[in-house]
Design an enzyme around this catalytic site. Structure first.
Site, PDB file in Angstrom:
ATOM      1  N   LYS A  11       8.871  60.145  24.071  1.00 48.36           N
ATOM      2  CA  LYS A  11       8.364  60.120  22.875  1.00 48.36           C
ATOM      3  C   LYS A  11       7.194  61.072  23.255  1.00 48.36           C
ATOM      4  CE  LYS A  11       6.076  58.113  19.094  1.00 48.36           C
ATOM      5  NZ  LYS A  11       5.513  56.923  18.626  1.00 48.36           N
ATOM      6  N   TYR A  21       1.656  60.883  26.337  1.00 49.73           N
ATOM      7  CA  TYR A  21       0.686  61.842  25.492  1.00 49.73           C
ATOM      8  C   TYR A  21      -0.229  62.373  26.544  1.00 49.73           C
ATOM      9  CZ  TYR A  21       2.508  59.265  21.466  1.00 49.73           C
ATOM     10  OH  TYR A  21       3.424  58.702  20.614  1.00 49.73           O
TER      11      TYR A  21
END
Length: 314
Positions: A211, A180
């Site tokens: 992810k 992220y």
């Protein structure tokens, strides 16, 4: 349904010869033999404390206040891997031995905001502690680690992740990186160009899946269209998107279908959209998501499964 033969699994060169068959076994377990990942994210009890699990029953079903709810969903539903911290898995895994577990190696709470300090999620335990779970019969097929790209601590997180990936692959275990972009140096966490950089970083560190958050919509492109840049950049590291907060099932399933068939994602990572529901509804949603992700079902087919008009199993 997409099917992956053992010979089709791309085993990284860092996996030693004696661990190759174990790696293939774990990859096929995690992806249910499809090469796509349906990750049930259960790591929020540290990440978001109790905020995602109890609100008095207004939006979150009261069943979610009890941690075992997560395991009941994983046991009765259809998932690829169940992702959570080592201690949580250790507490319940003996009662739920058939679940494919992915151990989340690092975590932090959401209490310290980025205007106080850039995010850093520390490694919580050694890789040997995960091997001990496996030695005790827990069905661990993978590990996961979060990197906050752009944080002033990113180099420390990347170093920890790189070492863990090498250790995991040496034992034949797959790795999913949560990557992220976040911190004072990052003005837009959902910029598609930056998300592509995050996906490429995971590939370079050796992860099997990455992810990321889906990109924000632009005036001339949908989030799924913009996601294509990141899925291209991830190469052989399969890209999956975070599920985000709970929305209605049809909207969520439509979003997942577009991420796979327009954006090039190789699965999904869903937590709150599943576990904030009653057990029956959550189980039906795992089956709907797996129909769409693992069996290439349509939104209409998946929605019929969620609504209870048809069943789904692998």
């Amino acid at each position: 349904m997409p099917q992956l033969n053992r010979a089709d699994v791309k085993v990284p060169a860092g996996v030693p010869a004696e661990a190759r068959e174990t790696y293939i076994d774990n990859y096929l377990k995690a992806t249910q033999g499809t090469g796509r990942l349906m990750l049930f994210a259960c790591d929020q009890k540290i990440e978001h404390l109790n905020d995602d699990f109890y609100d008095g029953g207004d939006q979150i079903d009261l069943a979610d206040a009890v941690p075992e709810h997560l395991f009941e969903i994983g046991d009765q539903g259809v998932i690829g891997v169940w992702a959570g911290q080592r201690g949580l898995v250790a507490a319940y895994a003996a009662d739920y031995p058939d679940i494919n577990y992915l151990i989340k190696v690092n975590s932090k709470t959401h209490l310290i905001k980025k205007d106080q300090d850039d995010p850093y999620s520390p490694q919580l335990h050694s890789f040997e502690a995960i091997l001990e779970l496996i030695n005790n019969g827990v069905n661990v097929v993978g590990i996961g680690y979060t990197i906050y790209l752009g944080s002033e601590y990113e180099s420390q997180m990347m170093a920890e992740a790189g070492e863990l990936i090498a250790q995991a692959h040496a034992a034949g275990i797959i790795v999913v990186l949560w990557v992220y972009p976040r911190g004072k140096a990052v003005p837009n966490e959902k910029d598609p160009h930056l998300l592509a950089g995050a996906a490429g970083t995971a590939l370079c560190l050796g992860a099997d899946f990455v992810k990321v958050n889906p990109p924000a919509a632009a005036a001339d492109a949908t989030p799924a269209e913009l996601l294509k840049q990141a899925s291209n950049a991830s190469g052989r590291c399969g890209l999956v998107c975070a599920g985000g907060s709970t929305v209605d099932a049809e909207s969520f399933l439509t979003q997942l279908w577009e991420q796979i068939h327009i954006g090039g994602a190789r699965g999904n990572a869903t937590g709150r959209n599943i576990h904030q529901r009653s057990l029956d509804e959550a189980v039906r949603l795992t089956k709907a998501i797996s129909c769409l992700t693992l069996a290439d079902g349509s939104v209409e087919e998946s929605l019929a499964i969620f609504n209870g008009d048809k069943d789904f199993s692998l």
